[in-house]
Write a protein that holds these residues in place. Structure first.
Motif, PDB file in Angstrom:
ATOM      1  N   LYS A 116       0.830  -1.208   0.000  1.00  0.00           N
ATOM      2  CA  LYS A 116       0.000   0.000   0.000  1.00  0.00           C
ATOM      3  C   LYS A 116       0.865   1.258   0.000  1.00  0.00           C
ATOM      4  CE  LYS A 116      -3.993  -2.005   2.350  1.00  0.00           C
ATOM      5  NZ  LYS A 116      -4.822  -1.972   3.558  1.00  0.00           N
ATOM      6  N   GLY A 117       2.158   1.090  -0.243  1.00  0.00           N
ATOM      7  CA  GLY A 117       3.057   2.239  -0.303  1.00  0.00           C
ATOM      8  C   GLY A 117       3.423   2.808   1.056  1.00  0.00           C
ATOM      9  N   LYS A 118       3.294   2.013   2.115  1.00  0.00           N
ATOM     10  CA  LYS A 118       3.638   2.462   3.461  1.00  0.00           C
ATOM     11  C   LYS A 118       4.847   1.681   3.936  1.00  0.00           C
ATOM     12  CE  LYS A 118      -1.128   3.519   4.784  1.00  0.00           C
ATOM     13  NZ  LYS A 118      -2.183   3.239   5.770  1.00  0.00           N
ATOM     14  N   ILE A 119       5.991   2.388   4.100  1.00  0.00           N
ATOM     15  CA  ILE A 119       7.195   1.705   4.567  1.00  0.00           C
ATOM     16  C   ILE A 119       7.562   2.175   5.964  1.00  0.00           C
ATOM     17  CG2 ILE A 119       8.086   1.200   2.263  1.00  0.00           C
ATOM     18  CD1 ILE A 119      10.054   3.533   2.645  1.00  0.00           C
ATOM     19  N   SER A 120       8.132   1.262   6.718  1.00  0.00           N
ATOM     20  CA  SER A 120       8.479   1.515   8.107  1.00  0.00           C
ATOM     21  C   SER A 120       9.680   2.440   8.229  1.00  0.00           C
ATOM     22  CB  SER A 120       8.795   0.183   8.795  1.00  0.00           C
ATOM     23  OG  SER A 120       9.407   0.394  10.036  1.00  0.00           O
ATOM     24  N   ASN A 121       9.662   3.233   9.284  1.00  0.00           N
ATOM     25  CA  ASN A 121      10.792   4.111   9.583  1.00  0.00           C
ATOM     26  C   ASN A 121      12.035   3.318   9.989  1.00  0.00           C
ATOM     27  OD1 ASN A 121       9.313   3.475  12.050  1.00  0.00           O
ATOM     28  ND2 ASN A 121      10.680   4.907  13.075  1.00  0.00           N
ATOM     29  N   VAL A 122      11.875   2.036  10.312  1.00  0.00           N
ATOM     30  CA  VAL A 122      13.018   1.215  10.705  1.00  0.00           C
ATOM     31  C   VAL A 122      13.481   0.273   9.586  1.00  0.00           C
ATOM     32  CG1 VAL A 122      12.574   1.354  13.183  1.00  0.00           C
ATOM     33  CG2 VAL A 122      11.548  -0.487  11.856  1.00  0.00           C
ATOM     34  N   SER A 123      12.778   0.300   8.445  1.00  0.00           N
ATOM     35  CA  SER A 123      13.219  -0.492   7.292  1.00  0.00           C
ATOM     36  C   SER A 123      14.480   0.159   6.719  1.00  0.00           C
ATOM     37  CB  SER A 123      12.120  -0.534   6.223  1.00  0.00           C
ATOM     38  OG  SER A 123      11.957   0.755   5.648  1.00  0.00           O
ATOM     39  N   PRO A 124      15.289  -0.592   5.978  1.00  0.00           N
ATOM     40  CA  PRO A 124      16.505   0.015   5.412  1.00  0.00           C
ATOM     41  C   PRO A 124      16.222   1.270   4.574  1.00  0.00           C
ATOM     42  CG  PRO A 124      16.620  -2.361   5.205  1.00  0.00           C
ATOM     43  CD  PRO A 124      15.226  -2.034   5.719  1.00  0.00           C
ATOM     44  N   LEU A 125      15.198   1.217   3.715  1.00  0.00           N
ATOM     45  CA  LEU A 125      14.871   2.377   2.887  1.00  0.00           C
ATOM     46  C   LEU A 125      14.306   3.507   3.745  1.00  0.00           C
ATOM     47  CD1 LEU A 125      14.665   3.758   0.146  1.00  0.00           C
ATOM     48  CD2 LEU A 125      12.478   2.583  -0.210  1.00  0.00           C
ATOM     49  N   GLY A 126      13.404   3.168   4.663  1.00  0.00           N
ATOM     50  CA  GLY A 126      12.822   4.189   5.544  1.00  0.00           C
ATOM     51  C   GLY A 126      13.884   4.908   6.355  1.00  0.00           C
ATOM     52  N   LYS A 127      14.811   4.151   6.935  1.00  0.00           N
ATOM     53  CA  LYS A 127      15.908   4.745   7.720  1.00  0.00           C
ATOM     54  C   LYS A 127      16.757   5.674   6.868  1.00  0.00           C
ATOM     55  CE  LYS A 127      17.186   0.936  10.481  1.00  0.00           C
ATOM     56  NZ  LYS A 127      18.206   0.115  11.100  1.00  0.00           N
ATOM     57  N   ALA A 128      17.062   5.217   5.644  1.00  0.00           N
ATOM     58  CA  ALA A 128      17.920   6.006   4.763  1.00  0.00           C
ATOM     59  C   ALA A 128      17.248   7.314   4.340  1.00  0.00           C
ATOM     60  CB  ALA A 128      18.294   5.186   3.531  1.00  0.00           C
ATOM     61  N   LEU A 129      15.928   7.302   4.239  1.00  0.00           N
ATOM     62  CA  LEU A 129      15.205   8.503   3.798  1.00  0.00           C
ATOM     63  C   LEU A 129      15.044   9.553   4.897  1.00  0.00           C
ATOM     64  CD1 LEU A 129      12.414   6.849   1.640  1.00  0.00           C
ATOM     65  CD2 LEU A 129      14.152   8.441   0.817  1.00  0.00           C
ATOM     66  N   LEU A 130      14.940   9.103   6.153  1.00  0.00           N
ATOM     67  CA  LEU A 130      14.669  10.033   7.246  1.00  0.00           C
ATOM     68  C   LEU A 130      15.699  11.162   7.299  1.00  0.00           C
ATOM     69  CD1 LEU A 130      13.548   7.680  10.159  1.00  0.00           C
ATOM     70  CD2 LEU A 130      12.126   9.257   8.842  1.00  0.00           C
ATOM     71  N   ASP A 131      15.188  12.373   7.499  1.00  0.00           N
ATOM     72  CA  ASP A 131      15.992  13.598   7.645  1.00  0.00           C
ATOM     73  C   ASP A 131      16.703  14.041   6.370  1.00  0.00           C
ATOM     74  OD1 ASP A 131      15.265  13.843  10.366  1.00  0.00           O
ATOM     75  OD2 ASP A 131      16.835  12.412  10.915  1.00  0.00           O
ATOM     76  N   LYS A 132      16.345  13.456   5.226  1.00  0.00           N
ATOM     77  CA  LYS A 132      16.942  13.862   3.950  1.00  0.00           C
ATOM     78  C   LYS A 132      16.024  14.878   3.271  1.00  0.00           C
ATOM     79  CE  LYS A 132      20.431  10.978   4.238  1.00  0.00           C
ATOM     80  NZ  LYS A 132      20.252  10.387   5.552  1.00  0.00           N
ATOM     81  N   LYS A 133      16.586  15.565   2.245  1.00  0.00           N
ATOM     82  CA  LYS A 133      15.854  16.625   1.546  1.00  0.00           C
ATOM     83  C   LYS A 133      15.692  16.290   0.071  1.00  0.00           C
ATOM     84  CE  LYS A 133      17.902  20.177   4.449  1.00  0.00           C
ATOM     85  NZ  LYS A 133      19.266  20.595   4.664  1.00  0.00           N
ATOM     86  N   ILE A 134      14.794  17.023  -0.575  1.00  0.00           N
ATOM     87  CA  ILE A 134      14.586  16.897  -2.017  1.00  0.00           C
ATOM     88  C   ILE A 134      15.921  17.117  -2.726  1.00  0.00           C
ATOM     89  CG2 ILE A 134      13.454  17.938  -4.035  1.00  0.00           C
ATOM     90  CD1 ILE A 134      11.110  18.642  -2.151  1.00  0.00           C
ATOM     91  N   GLY A 135      16.194  16.252  -3.715  1.00  0.00           N
ATOM     92  CA  GLY A 135      17.421  16.372  -4.492  1.00  0.00           C
ATOM     93  C   GLY A 135      18.565  15.527  -3.967  1.00  0.00           C
ATOM     94  N   GLU A 136      18.476  15.076  -2.712  1.00  0.00           N
ATOM     95  CA  GLU A 136      19.558  14.255  -2.153  1.00  0.00           C
ATOM     96  C   GLU A 136      19.523  12.854  -2.760  1.00  0.00           C
ATOM     97  OE1 GLU A 136      20.869  14.306   1.981  1.00  0.00           O
ATOM     98  OE2 GLU A 136      19.439  15.929   2.346  1.00  0.00           O
ATOM     99  N   ILE A 137      20.701  12.256  -2.852  1.00  0.00           N
ATOM    100  CA  ILE A 137      20.864  10.883  -3.328  1.00  0.00           C
ATOM    101  C   ILE A 137      21.170  10.029  -2.095  1.00  0.00           C
ATOM    102  CG2 ILE A 137      22.162   9.326  -4.838  1.00  0.00           C
ATOM    103  CD1 ILE A 137      20.824  11.535  -6.455  1.00  0.00           C
ATOM    104  N   ILE A 138      20.430   8.934  -1.961  1.00  0.00           N
ATOM    105  CA  ILE A 138      20.689   8.016  -0.852  1.00  0.00           C
ATOM    106  C   ILE A 138      21.079   6.661  -1.412  1.00  0.00           C
ATOM    107  CG2 ILE A 138      19.125   9.161   0.778  1.00  0.00           C
ATOM    108  CD1 ILE A 138      17.114   6.840   0.171  1.00  0.00           C
TER     109      ILE A 138
END
Length: 155
Positions: A116-138
């Motif tokens: 359903k497009g809902k990923i956990s804040n503790v998943s690898p992708l969720g963790k990597a995205l947290l606190d990042k901004k538009i335009g950043e590469i993770i």
């Protein structure tokens, strides 16, 4: 709190609805199945009875889990769109290798549902995205060990 369950207001509402359904509807259905199975007589070789009792155990386990999650729920405040990814953010990312665009909402683990497009804040992708901004590469390690690069397109 150590056991707190991070969840959105919508997610908490869904947990409460599931809990109500299990307690008010599913329990009665299983109780009826058990009554019908008992009417067949000998329960030592009664597959319907065994199946109903197993279903009852599964439902009671789910009820206990839901009650604990709701009791320990910490509702995530609605995020202000300041361009920084946080729990509750809706994020559009682009897989730089395959040129594939994906959209996810970052949620607590209790309501994560990748289908359903809902990923956990503790998943690898969720963790990597947290606190990042538009335009950043993770970079995120895939289950196979490969590193996958994503660009954040919108928050």
């Amino acid at each position: 709190m150590k056991n707190e369950t991070l969840i959105t207001a919508e997610g908490l509402k869904e947990l409460n609805q599931e809990l109500d359904y299990l307690k008010l509807v599913k329990r009665k259905e299983i109780s009826e199945k058990i009554k019908v199975a008992l009417a067949f007589g000998d329960i030592s070789e009664n597959a319907e009875y065994d199946e109903a009792k197993n279903e009852q155990a599964n439902v009671e386990n789910r009820i206990a889990k839901l009650e604990l999650m709701i009791k320990n729920a910490k509702v995530i405040k609605e995020v202000k769109n300041n361009g920084i990814v946080s729990i509750g953010s809706r994020v559009t990312i682009k897989d730089l290798e395959f040129d594939e665009i994906m959209e996810y909402t970052i949620v607590g683990s209790a309501e994560a549902d990748p289908f359903k497009g809902k990923i956990s804040n503790v998943s690898p992708l969720g963790k990597a995205l947290l606190d990042k901004k538009i335009g950043e590469i993770i970079e995120v390690e895939s289950p196979t060990g490969d590193m996958i690069k994503y660009e954040i397109l919108t928050v």
